[in-house]
Motif scaffolding. Structure first.
Motif, short mmCIF file in Angstrom:
data_model
loop_
_atom_site.label_atom_id
_atom_site.label_comp_id
_atom_site.label_asym_id
_atom_site.label_seq_id
_atom_site.Cartn_x
_atom_site.Cartn_y
_atom_site.Cartn_z
N PHE A 143 0.85 -1.19 0.00
CA PHE A 143 0.00 0.00 0.00
C PHE A 143 0.88 1.24 0.00
CE2 PHE A 143 -2.43 -3.43 1.71
CZ PHE A 143 -3.71 -3.23 1.25
N PRO A 144 0.29 2.38 -0.37
CA PRO A 144 1.08 3.62 -0.25
C PRO A 144 1.51 3.82 1.20
CG PRO A 144 -0.96 4.02 -1.49
CD PRO A 144 -1.05 2.64 -0.91
N ARG A 181 1.94 9.10 5.24
CA ARG A 181 2.71 10.34 5.42
C ARG A 181 2.33 11.04 6.71
NH1 ARG A 181 4.38 8.01 0.79
NH2 ARG A 181 5.72 9.39 -0.43
N SER A 240 -12.25 10.58 8.77
CA SER A 240 -10.86 10.43 8.33
C SER A 240 -10.74 9.80 6.94
CB SER A 240 -10.10 9.55 9.33
OG SER A 240 -10.59 8.22 9.28
N GLY A 241 -11.88 9.48 6.32
CA GLY A 241 -11.80 8.76 5.05
C GLY A 241 -11.35 7.33 5.26
N ASP A 242 -11.89 6.72 6.30
CA ASP A 242 -11.60 5.32 6.63
C ASP A 242 -10.11 5.09 6.89
OD1 ASP A 242 -12.69 2.91 7.28
OD2 ASP A 242 -12.82 2.14 5.25
N SER A 283 -2.52 8.02 7.07
CA SER A 283 -2.88 8.19 5.66
C SER A 283 -1.67 8.62 4.87
CB SER A 283 -3.98 9.25 5.54
OG SER A 283 -4.22 9.55 4.18
N SER A 284 -1.64 8.19 3.61
CA SER A 284 -0.57 8.65 2.73
C SER A 284 -0.87 10.03 2.17
CB SER A 284 -0.38 7.65 1.57
OG SER A 284 -1.51 7.60 0.75
N ARG A 285 -2.11 10.51 2.39
CA ARG A 285 -2.44 11.88 1.98
C ARG A 285 -2.02 12.81 3.10
NH1 ARG A 285 -8.23 14.75 1.52
NH2 ARG A 285 -9.09 12.66 1.69
N PRO A 286 -1.01 13.65 2.88
CA PRO A 286 -0.53 14.47 3.99
C PRO A 286 -1.48 15.63 4.28
CG PRO A 286 0.74 14.91 1.99
CD PRO A 286 -0.33 13.94 1.61
N GLY A 287 -1.65 15.92 5.58
CA GLY A 287 -2.45 17.07 5.97
C GLY A 287 -3.92 16.75 6.15
N LEU A 327 -5.54 15.19 8.60
CA LEU A 327 -5.95 14.08 9.47
C LEU A 327 -6.11 14.56 10.91
CD1 LEU A 327 -6.51 11.26 8.52
CD2 LEU A 327 -4.20 10.61 9.17
N PRO A 334 -17.70 3.57 5.32
CA PRO A 334 -18.23 4.93 5.44
C PRO A 334 -18.59 5.47 4.05
CG PRO A 334 -16.19 4.70 6.70
CD PRO A 334 -16.34 3.45 5.89
N THR A 357 -1.04 7.57 -3.70
CA THR A 357 -0.31 8.11 -2.55
C THR A 357 -0.89 9.46 -2.10
OG1 THR A 357 1.72 6.98 -3.15
CG2 THR A 357 1.95 8.93 -1.80
N ALA A 358 -1.05 10.37 -3.05
CA ALA A 358 -1.46 11.73 -2.69
C ALA A 358 -2.86 11.78 -2.10
CB ALA A 358 -1.38 12.63 -3.93
N SER A 359 -3.68 10.80 -2.43
CA SER A 359 -5.07 10.84 -2.00
C SER A 359 -5.33 10.01 -0.74
CB SER A 359 -5.98 10.31 -3.12
OG SER A 359 -5.76 8.92 -3.31
N GLY A 360 -4.30 9.36 -0.21
CA GLY A 360 -4.53 8.45 0.91
C GLY A 360 -5.23 7.19 0.45
N SER A 381 -13.75 9.82 -1.05
CA SER A 381 -13.39 9.67 0.36
C SER A 381 -14.52 10.16 1.25
CB SER A 381 -12.12 10.47 0.66
OG SER A 381 -11.84 10.47 2.04
N SER A 382 -14.64 9.54 2.40
CA SER A 382 -15.62 10.02 3.38
C SER A 382 -15.07 11.21 4.16
CB SER A 382 -16.01 8.89 4.34
OG SER A 382 -14.91 8.49 5.12
N ARG A 383 -13.78 11.47 4.03
CA ARG A 383 -13.20 12.67 4.65
C ARG A 383 -13.40 13.84 3.72
NH1 ARG A 383 -6.98 14.25 5.51
NH2 ARG A 383 -6.53 12.10 5.01
#
Lengths: 418, 418
Positions: free
Chosen positions: A208-209, A212, A238-240, A281-285, A287, B209, B236-239, B281-283
């Motif tokens: 998985f990614p 970050r 948190s987007g799961d 999450s690999s999506r920074p910021g 969370l 979610p 990666t960028a999207s989590g 995403s749910s976030r």
């Protein structure tokens, strides 16, 4: 007659006599075994040759990886040979675009985590024994660990499998495909079969990614039910991305504080339950903000009594120390009778209530220390001996307590983790 | 002798003669079957009674859900009875905290999606036939669809299963547990077995979610390899929130524009390849920014030639119309020879190149229209007849073309989707 294993794997890889000692006992020493030999093949072909020879000679085969299991499944007995995978340590391929890693069964789990990280990827399987357990054993036992909530058990992380079957044939299911509907999915029959249907020699694992951002909170709760609404809100917000959700009872904290060096209560007050919540999450910021929002709502609604977010890696470690110190705290406090049970997540509070009532009625003074993976519905329902009780007399009631707890769990559609 | 099915399920639920017609043919009319009767049990117990009676009478049983399959697997032949699950439409339970839904086999997929949404949850299985296919068939065939990249195939979405075995016994594996290591995991043997090992009567499904933010982009590419680096960056960028990643060749766009009402090219220029990328995403918040960042880097690096983000639900639908219109466009253009193949995602460009070269060499003028789920490595490698060719003469070479393509795919560690 014992087959001539030396001709199959080289004399240096056939252990007998005292050399076998570490392979004949599990780490707590609860199970002691015996074997004709420990054989250490160096390739899948050699595993196949050894298993074939054993089948022809009518000798039992006990596969062994890191020998970190605590149920005795890796300990041989009778006319048996231990087939150790410890020389099968090659990473055959790693593909960061396909997000797969092909590893031989003897790879130590931390080495696979590190190999994934080198490619800026995550291999999410993570558990206490990761420094010495081997991936073949993880797959054969369908290992869980702390990241199941987000990434699933070992089963969910396997795309392909190479096996040596009990007659010595090699079964090649080593595919790195996300979709594969040809024939019956035998792979899933082998995963979790604990070596009874063959020996895992290699597997293709999902990557998985790499995360970050990791945010960790310790939350004080009035009761376990409150944890469920916080978990649901955190998953959504948190987007799961909730990767850990660990329930900790007051007594768990107390036992840590009493017996585990360096353990500190994150709160100045003795709250009845704590929840260790981790998001990654690999999506920074974003969370942290999401987590703060969830906790704010929980505090307003009374689901949380207090909450603290880790401000550093050190603080995060301190939170985990409380969670991970519980078994050590229990051990030093005297005897403990253990249950590793799972029910639907939504029914954990009811399970805790019913099981606690049952064991307290049967044994006044028993101290229930129930903790663990709330997000998976998987709780270590452990009992610490009554204060001042005789340890052995307490442990003698192991089976009786087990039956009480397991019957309730079964009645609730649950299961035991073995 | 045919068993007295009427006594088991009621006379009104035993169809014979002309009433059977819709159950004896698949929707394209490629397969025509025959049966002794179509039986429609109303409960698991009734399914068991019917199957037992058939077993005793030596009559073949063909389970049928929505009869939306295109491979003929649901079409009976010989001394057979169709057991339709269409009356098993009860949602037995839905638990938004445990994130599970327990559904009977005859539930139509869209009804399950809607039931999940009512609880503010997502049941992510989604495919073309969702308005009429039934979950029992989805599970039995391990259905894929457009969300596999993020949520997995049907297999990954099933926690528990209730089956009627070929002798009429009921197998109860209807657990709603995230962890369950008791015994062999027979559930996974039944999933994808296409009804050959029994009939799915109910299942426990995973919920997630519900997404709060969906971002969709159409990206113009120089070649398929460019899509892989965009996909990796987007994951990666999207989590890890990429839920669709569909590759579209120029000819796919052209066939849509020519034959599908309302289809429009999102670009003013004829780019060789397009990529439909969807993140959800749910976030809430941040996903669009993440996607824009990925596309910016891709444009700078030459992986993307142009890109456009959907500004509305309408525009999103227009993007999907291009992707989903390809089969219709192909159909209206004449004969097409189809392959549904999967290889490791990282090897899709190589597969496309090798297969295209092989079929073009064998049939000058053939028009390769390869499109689909790049993120899963699963491509519809379809061939449209040469301009002006005789349709039947073209279709007569179906098996020859299949062999060329399938041999290359097998050589690459790939598989066929059936």
């Amino acid at each position: 007659m014992t087959p001539d294993f030396a001709s199959l794997v080289g004399a240096g890889n056939v252990l007998t006599g005292a050399d076998m000692a570490p392979y004949l006992v599990e780490e707590r020493g609860l199970y002691h075994g015996s074997a004709l030999a420990v054989v250490r093949p160096g390739s899948t072909t050699e595993v196949a040759a050894v298993v074939k020879a054993c089948a022809e000679a009518g000798i039992a085969v006990v596969p062994q990886g890191g020998n970190t299991g605590l149920c005795g499944g890796g300990v041989p007995e009778g006319r048996a040979v231990v087939v150790s995978t410890e020389r099968l340590t090659r990473i055959r391929a790693i593909d960061p675009i396909n997000l797969t890693l092909t590893a031989e069964a003897g790879c130590v789990l931390t080495n696979l985590q590190a190999a994934a990280e080198e490619q800026d990827c995550l291999f999410p399987l993570s558990l206490g024994a990761e420094g010495s357990c081997r991936i073949g054993g993880n797959v054969s036992t369908n290992a869980g660990g702390v990241n199941v909530l987000r990434y699933g058990n070992a089963r969910e992380l396997v795309l392909g499998l190479e096996m040596v079957l009990p007659d010595g044939r090699i079964w090649d299911g080593l595919r790195a495909l996300r979709k594969n509907n040809t024939g019956y999915d035998l792979k899933h029959l082998f995963i979790g079969a604990e070596g009874t249907l063959g020996i895992v020699t290699a597997c293709v694992l999902k990557l998985f990614p790499r995360p970050r951002e990791i945010e960790t909170a310790m939350v004080a709760l009035p009761d376990p039910a409150a944890a469920l609404s916080i978990l649901a809100a955190a998953r959504t917000a948190s987007g799961d991305a909730v990767t850990a959700c660990e329930l900790i009872p007051r007594i768990g904290v107390e036992l840590c504080l009493a017996h585990v060096p360096g353990a500190r209560d994150p709160f100045g007050q003795a709250y009845p339950w704590l929840l260790l919540l981790e998001l990654s999450s690999s999506r920074p910021g974003g969370l942290r903000q999401a987590l703060e929002g969830v906790l704010e709502v929980a505090l307003e609604g009374g689901h949380a009594l207090d909450a603290v977010l880790a401000e550093s890696g050190e603080q995060r470690k301190a939170f985990w120390r409380i969670r991970e110190g519980i078994p050590e705290g229990q051990k030093k406090e005297g005897g403990s009778i253990k249950h590793d049970v799972a029910v639907p997540t939504s029914r954990v509070p009811e399970m805790l209530e019913r099981c606690t009532a049952a064991v307290e009625a049967a044994m006044p003074g028993v101290r229930v220390c129930a903790f663990g993976h709330l997000g998976d519905g998987n709780i270590h329902f452990n009992l610490t001996q009554p204060i001042g009780a005789d340890k052995q007399a307490f442990l003698d009631r192991w089976a009786e307590m087990n039956k009480l707890v397991h019957d309730i769990v079964a009645d609730m559609g649950g299961t035991l983790q073995v």
